[in-house]
Design an enzyme around this catalytic site. Structure first.
Site, short mmCIF file in Angstrom:
data_model
loop_
_atom_site.label_atom_id
_atom_site.label_comp_id
_atom_site.label_asym_id
_atom_site.label_seq_id
_atom_site.Cartn_x
_atom_site.Cartn_y
_atom_site.Cartn_z
N ASP A 13 0.82 -1.21 0.00
CA ASP A 13 0.00 0.00 0.00
C ASP A 13 0.86 1.25 0.00
O ASP A 13 0.46 2.29 -0.52
CB ASP A 13 -0.93 -0.01 1.22
CG ASP A 13 -2.14 0.88 1.03
OD1 ASP A 13 -2.33 1.41 -0.07
OD2 ASP A 13 -2.92 1.05 1.98
N HIS A 18 -7.27 -0.77 9.23
CA HIS A 18 -6.36 -0.13 8.27
C HIS A 18 -6.78 1.33 8.14
O HIS A 18 -7.88 1.62 7.65
CB HIS A 18 -6.48 -0.86 6.92
CG HIS A 18 -5.64 -0.29 5.83
ND1 HIS A 18 -4.45 -0.85 5.43
CD2 HIS A 18 -5.83 0.80 5.02
CE1 HIS A 18 -3.93 -0.15 4.43
NE2 HIS A 18 -4.76 0.85 4.16
N CYS A 40 -4.37 5.18 -2.61
CA CYS A 40 -5.02 4.28 -3.57
C CYS A 40 -5.04 4.94 -4.95
O CYS A 40 -5.55 6.06 -5.09
CB CYS A 40 -6.45 3.98 -3.13
SG CYS A 40 -7.38 2.96 -4.30
N ASN A 93 -0.87 6.20 4.44
CA ASN A 93 -1.28 5.42 5.61
C ASN A 93 -0.76 6.09 6.88
O ASN A 93 0.12 6.96 6.84
CB ASN A 93 -0.68 4.02 5.54
CG ASN A 93 -1.15 3.21 4.37
OD1 ASN A 93 -2.11 2.48 4.46
ND2 ASN A 93 -0.46 3.34 3.24
#
Length: 299
Positions: A13, A204, A237, A246
């Protein structure tokens, strides 16, 4: 001191939204550094079409070169049966299959409706069990969708109920675009507890609106089985407009360790890895801790 699992998602990610793709050798070096720093569950690769996400190319080559004697469990992200077949052939220790909570985002992200995504996830969980591989179902956009707006907690809980029927080893709830607040964490945790109390719950979070760490610590207080984070705070994303990084592994580890919760992660080594990655990507580290430094404590 209690112990807690931090799942390192930086190699997947963290990298998937970066303009500068890393070479296979650099990806292996990144993951090796993270494992050396103490990460024991690492989302290492993604078995998606590299034409759609070129940053994730070379998954099989990365898996082939990873250290297998360091006690780490390597996770591969899969979206469909083809991805699962590739992941199993590559020798992953875990698979993480994504179900997106809204039809518009699901169609853009993986070319299927929510119902089709749930059906695919049920099949993948069952096949992973046959193969003896740990499975996680992540419900993306559990806190809000970049296209459809608000996502009701009851809707997410119903998806939890449906995927729980396949008996995954873990369910993860993802704030993919960083819109969530602690009140939503509490509502989703309560709902998931009602319909899937026997399945560990992982979370998450993204820190797009500076609520990621509050959400993570709220989830921890509510009994989270694990929390995702990305070294340096990298991530986002590619199919969600304005999605940012994140929560950072070093910042999360700092908060937990200062709260007398052991993560098994060497904070200094994690900060050093974030700085190494920043050099490879040609940008500054997004996370705060690398600039402020850990609090030294009493003199």
């Amino acid at each position: 001191m209690s112990e807690f699992t931090v799942v390192e998602v930086g190699p997947r990610d963290g990298l998937q939204n970066e303009k500068t793709p890393l070479s296979v050798d650099d990806k292996v070096s990144l993951i090796t550094r993270l494992v050396t720093a103490g990460a024991r569950r690492v989302e290492a690769v993604s078995f998606v079409n590299p034409k759609r996400v070129p940053q994730m190319a070379g998954a099989e080559e990365v898996m082939e070169q990873l250290p297998r004697d360091a006690g780490a469990s390597y996770i591969g992200l899969v979206l469909n049966r083809r991805g699962l077949d590739r992941a199993l052939a590559a020798g992953v220790d875990e698979v993480n299959v994504v179900v997106v909570s809204t039809d518009e985002f699901s169609t853009r992200n993986q070319g299927c409706t929510v119902a089709e995504g749930i059906s695919a996830a049920l099949d993948i969980v069952q096949e992973a069990r046959v193969a003896g591989v740990f499975s996680t179902v992540t419900i993306a956009a559990s806190f809000g969708c970049p296209f459809s707006g608000e996502v009701a907690a009851d809707h997410v809980v119903d998806i939890v109920r449906q995927v729980a029927a396949a008996g995954p080893d873990e369910i993860a709830l993802a704030d993919t675009i960083g819109v969530g607040v602690p009140a939503q964490v509490r509502a989703l945790a309560a709902g998931a507890g009602r319909v899937a109390s026997e399945i560990p719950l992982r979370w998450h979070f993204h820190n797009t609106r500076n609520t990621g760490y509050a959400n993570a610590l709220t989830a921890f207080d509510l009994g989270a089985a694990a929390l995702d984070s990305s070294v340096g705070g990298y991530g986002g994303c590619p199919f969600a407009p304005a999605a940012t990084g994140n929560i950072a592994s070093e910042d999360l580890v700092y908060a937990l360790e200062r709260s007398e919760v052991s993560t098994g992660i060497d904070l200094a080594a994690m900060v050093e890895t974030a700085e190494w990655l920043a050099g490879k990507l040609g940008q500054d580290v997004p996370a705060l801790l690398g600039r402020a430094g850990p609090f030294p404590g009493p003199a």
